[in-house]
Design a protein around this motif. Structure first.
Motif, PDB file in Angstrom:
ATOM      1  N   LYS A   1       0.858  -1.192   0.000  1.00 20.04           N
ATOM      2  CA  LYS A   1       0.000   0.000   0.000  1.00 20.04           C
ATOM      3  C   LYS A   1       0.889   1.235   0.000  1.00 20.04           C
ATOM      4  O   LYS A   1       2.112   1.150   0.283  1.00 20.04           O
ATOM      5  CB  LYS A   1      -0.915   0.006   1.217  1.00 20.04           C
ATOM      6  CG  LYS A   1      -0.194   0.120   2.545  1.00 20.04           C
ATOM      7  CD  LYS A   1      -1.145   0.040   3.705  1.00 20.04           C
ATOM      8  CE  LYS A   1      -0.455   0.270   5.047  1.00 20.04           C
ATOM      9  NZ  LYS A   1       0.686  -0.628   5.284  1.00 20.04           N
ATOM     10  N   LYS A   2       0.301   2.381  -0.304  1.00 20.58           N
ATOM     11  CA  LYS A   2       1.055   3.628  -0.329  1.00 20.58           C
ATOM     12  C   LYS A   2       1.750   3.870   1.008  1.00 20.58           C
ATOM     13  O   LYS A   2       1.155   3.705   2.073  1.00 20.58           O
ATOM     14  CB  LYS A   2       0.132   4.807  -0.664  1.00 20.58           C
ATOM     15  CG  LYS A   2       0.883   6.130  -0.770  1.00 20.58           C
ATOM     16  CD  LYS A   2      -0.012   7.276  -1.227  1.00 20.58           C
ATOM     17  CE  LYS A   2       0.782   8.571  -1.341  1.00 20.58           C
ATOM     18  NZ  LYS A   2      -0.031   9.703  -1.833  1.00 20.58           N
ATOM     19  N   GLY A   3       3.009   4.247   0.933  1.00 19.90           N
ATOM     20  CA  GLY A   3       3.787   4.535   2.132  1.00 19.90           C
ATOM     21  C   GLY A   3       4.669   3.401   2.601  1.00 19.90           C
ATOM     22  O   GLY A   3       5.553   3.620   3.443  1.00 19.90           O
ATOM     23  N   ASP A   4       4.460   2.186   2.094  1.00 23.33           N
ATOM     24  CA  ASP A   4       5.298   1.060   2.504  1.00 23.33           C
ATOM     25  C   ASP A   4       6.743   1.272   2.067  1.00 23.33           C
ATOM     26  O   ASP A   4       7.015   1.719   0.948  1.00 23.33           O
ATOM     27  CB  ASP A   4       4.792  -0.249   1.887  1.00 23.33           C
ATOM     28  CG  ASP A   4       3.542  -0.781   2.554  1.00 23.33           C
ATOM     29  OD1 ASP A   4       3.174  -0.268   3.631  1.00 23.33           O
ATOM     30  OD2 ASP A   4       2.928  -1.723   1.998  1.00 23.33           O
ATOM     31  N   LYS A   5       7.670   0.938   2.951  1.00 26.66           N
ATOM     32  CA  LYS A   5       9.098   0.982   2.639  1.00 26.66           C
ATOM     33  C   LYS A   5       9.466  -0.330   1.956  1.00 26.66           C
ATOM     34  O   LYS A   5       9.262  -1.413   2.523  1.00 26.66           O
ATOM     35  CB  LYS A   5       9.914   1.172   3.920  1.00 26.66           C
ATOM     36  CG  LYS A   5      11.418   1.285   3.700  1.00 26.66           C
ATOM     37  CD  LYS A   5      12.151   1.440   5.035  1.00 26.66           C
ATOM     38  CE  LYS A   5      13.653   1.529   4.832  1.00 26.66           C
ATOM     39  NZ  LYS A   5      14.407   1.642   6.108  1.00 26.66           N
ATOM     40  N   VAL A   6      10.014  -0.238   0.740  1.00 22.56           N
ATOM     41  CA  VAL A   6      10.235  -1.450  -0.050  1.00 22.56           C
ATOM     42  C   VAL A   6      11.542  -1.376  -0.838  1.00 22.56           C
ATOM     43  O   VAL A   6      12.135  -0.310  -1.024  1.00 22.56           O
ATOM     44  CB  VAL A   6       9.088  -1.692  -1.052  1.00 22.56           C
ATOM     45  CG1 VAL A   6       7.770  -1.924  -0.332  1.00 22.56           C
ATOM     46  CG2 VAL A   6       8.967  -0.529  -2.040  1.00 22.56           C
ATOM     47  N   ALA A   7      11.944  -2.543  -1.319  1.00 24.73           N
ATOM     48  CA  ALA A   7      12.955  -2.660  -2.373  1.00 24.73           C
ATOM     49  C   ALA A   7      12.343  -3.524  -3.458  1.00 24.73           C
ATOM     50  O   ALA A   7      11.406  -4.297  -3.204  1.00 24.73           O
ATOM     51  CB  ALA A   7      14.236  -3.294  -1.842  1.00 24.73           C
ATOM     52  N   ALA A   8      12.863  -3.400  -4.673  1.00 25.83           N
ATOM     53  CA  ALA A   8      12.257  -4.141  -5.777  1.00 25.83           C
ATOM     54  C   ALA A   8      13.244  -4.310  -6.923  1.00 25.83           C
ATOM     55  O   ALA A   8      14.185  -3.526  -7.088  1.00 25.83           O
ATOM     56  CB  ALA A   8      10.997  -3.426  -6.276  1.00 25.83           C
ATOM     57  N   PHE A   9      12.983  -5.334  -7.716  1.00 25.54           N
ATOM     58  CA  PHE A   9      13.736  -5.603  -8.934  1.00 25.54           C
ATOM     59  C   PHE A   9      12.868  -5.214 -10.126  1.00 25.54           C
ATOM     60  O   PHE A   9      11.831  -5.819 -10.375  1.00 25.54           O
ATOM     61  CB  PHE A   9      14.115  -7.084  -8.995  1.00 25.54           C
ATOM     62  CG  PHE A   9      14.818  -7.519 -10.254  1.00 25.54           C
ATOM     63  CD1 PHE A   9      15.760  -6.703 -10.859  1.00 25.54           C
ATOM     64  CD2 PHE A   9      14.550  -8.760 -10.821  1.00 25.54           C
ATOM     65  CE1 PHE A   9      16.411  -7.103 -12.020  1.00 25.54           C
ATOM     66  CE2 PHE A   9      15.187  -9.172 -11.974  1.00 25.54           C
ATOM     67  CZ  PHE A   9      16.125  -8.348 -12.582  1.00 25.54           C
ATOM     68  N   HIS A  10      13.288  -4.186 -10.829  1.00 24.40           N
ATOM     69  CA  HIS A  10      12.579  -3.719 -12.018  1.00 24.40           C
ATOM     70  C   HIS A  10      12.770  -4.705 -13.170  1.00 24.40           C
ATOM     71  O   HIS A  10      13.828  -5.342 -13.287  1.00 24.40           O
ATOM     72  CB  HIS A  10      13.130  -2.344 -12.413  1.00 24.40           C
ATOM     73  CG  HIS A  10      12.745  -1.882 -13.777  1.00 24.40           C
ATOM     74  ND1 HIS A  10      13.588  -1.978 -14.861  1.00 24.40           N
ATOM     75  CD2 HIS A  10      11.606  -1.332 -14.233  1.00 24.40           C
ATOM     76  CE1 HIS A  10      12.989  -1.497 -15.929  1.00 24.40           C
ATOM     77  NE2 HIS A  10      11.787  -1.100 -15.576  1.00 24.40           N
ATOM     78  N   GLU A  11      11.755  -4.847 -14.007  1.00 23.73           N
ATOM     79  CA  GLU A  11      11.877  -5.747 -15.158  1.00 23.73           C
ATOM     80  C   GLU A  11      12.845  -5.149 -16.178  1.00 23.73           C
ATOM     81  O   GLU A  11      12.609  -4.082 -16.731  1.00 23.73           O
ATOM     82  CB  GLU A  11      10.516  -5.990 -15.806  1.00 23.73           C
ATOM     83  CG  GLU A  11      10.587  -6.990 -16.949  1.00 23.73           C
ATOM     84  CD  GLU A  11       9.233  -7.336 -17.528  1.00 23.73           C
ATOM     85  OE1 GLU A  11       9.199  -8.182 -18.451  1.00 23.73           O
ATOM     86  OE2 GLU A  11       8.217  -6.774 -17.074  1.00 23.73           O
TER      87      GLU A  11
END
Length: 347
Positions: A74-84
């Motif tokens: 949800k909006k505001g979550d602290k995250v990391a991610a792998f972009h395609e």
């Protein structure tokens, strides 16, 4: 928003672009820190006819919006991610797009800088060890000696490979490294037979020392995080058939690989691909599960990112970082950029 584009000469242009809108099962992330990878300069060189593009794939920031069907964020979550990879809206911008299944939560224990070192390199290592080499997973560790060679132990892929292999209780780890050997020393366990071999001693020395490190017992598995300058040729000469070497680059035409030695290239982008015909679960589902595993490891303290160096200037400092990567200046370090340091960005 500000967004950086890399051209075939590894020249970076920062442009004003529109904030993207997430599609179903996608997450829009306000990027705080972006990581960098060697592919970010290699791909523009390899495909010179392609237009300049946002090559960034390692995202760390806050969720800004989610697409239809997203339930885990949800909006505001602290995250990391792998972009395609090779798709628009990468991490070299104020906002980036990632798929829900390659995004994972971060707690206050993990900085954005540390998180930005993880997605592409850690998943490459995980795929290589567990999907290509079929080694025991961390939640079902081996109880028997299982020699594994990791070539390029100071690289991010190699270091993450050491960390995952250790979680799987895989030893002895025979790690090939050079000037980053002191960093690698802090990752291995000498009491379990782990050792470091300096590739600068020459090919024959590397091959003989790999065999000696295993007590001249058979070695059937290797993770090659370098995959150039003769690395997989040294490995193929040191391993015992049948054996598999997981590489990160394709082999060169004309290279002679001994019979019984399989070269299996890991392409991390498979976590964004559909399963092959006839299969239901493959790398995409592995990636979905393993990214959550990584997030839990960060939160609980049994996993960590790679050492990093913040390159000043945000996206304006990106060109210098990529040129230093191309020149081979990075050893045992990931270059990261803070988006807020970019000219014209207010976060």
């Amino acid at each position: 928003m500000k967004e950086a584009f890399v051209d075939k000469t590894v020249t970076v242009a920062v442009r004003d672009t529109e904030v993207p809108v997430p599609k179903p099962n996608q997450v829009l992330i306000r990027v705080v820190v972006s990581g960098t990878n060697p592919k970010d300069w290699k791909v523009p060189r390899w495909i010179p006819d392609a237009p300049p593009s946002n090559q960034g794939d390692d995202i760390a920031g806050f969720v800004e919006a989610v697409g239809e069907g997203v339930v885990g964020f949800k909006k505001g979550d602290k995250v990391a991610a792998f972009h395609e990879m090779m798709k628009p809206h990468g991490s070299y911008g104020e906002y980036a797009i990632a798929w829900e299944h390659t995004t994972f939560h971060l707690t206050s224990k993990t900085s954005f800088e540390e998180a930005a070192t993880i997605p592409l390199a850690a998943m490459t290592a995980a795929l290589g060890l567990y999907q290509r080499l079929s080694l025991p997973l961390p939640w079902n560790p081996t109880s028997e000696p299982l020699p594994l060679v990791i070539y390029g132990g100071a690289t991010a892929v190699g270091a993450f490979g050491i960390k995952f292999a250790t979680l799987s209780n895989i030893h002895p780890l025979i790690v090939v490294a050079g000037r980053g050997a002191s960093f690698v020393e802090g990752l291995i366990d000498r009491s379990k037979g782990d050792t470091i071999i300096d590739y600068r001693e020459g090919d024959e020395a590397v091959q003989s020392k790999i065999k000696a490190a295993a007590g001249n017992k058979p070695i059937h598995h290797a993770l090659d995080a370098v995959s150039e300058h003769g690395s997989y040729l040294n490995l193929s000469a040191a391993l015992t058939a049948p054996a598999t070497i997981s590489t990160v680059l394709p082999t060169k035409e004309g290279d002679v690989i001994p019979e019984g030695i399989k070269i299996d290239k890991t392409m991390v982008g498979t976590v964004h691909m559909d399963p092959t015909v006839g299969k239901t679960i493959e790398d995409r589902e592995f990636g979905a599960a393993f990214f959550q595993f990584i997030g839990r490891g960060l939160a609980q303290g049994w996993f960590s990112g790679h050492p990093y160096e913040v390159r000043p200037g945000g996206l304006n400092g990106l060109e210098g970082a990529l040129r230093d990567l191309e020149a081979g200046k990075a050893s045992a370090v990931k270059y990261v950029v803070r988006i807020a340091e970019t000219d014209g960005v207010q976060q």
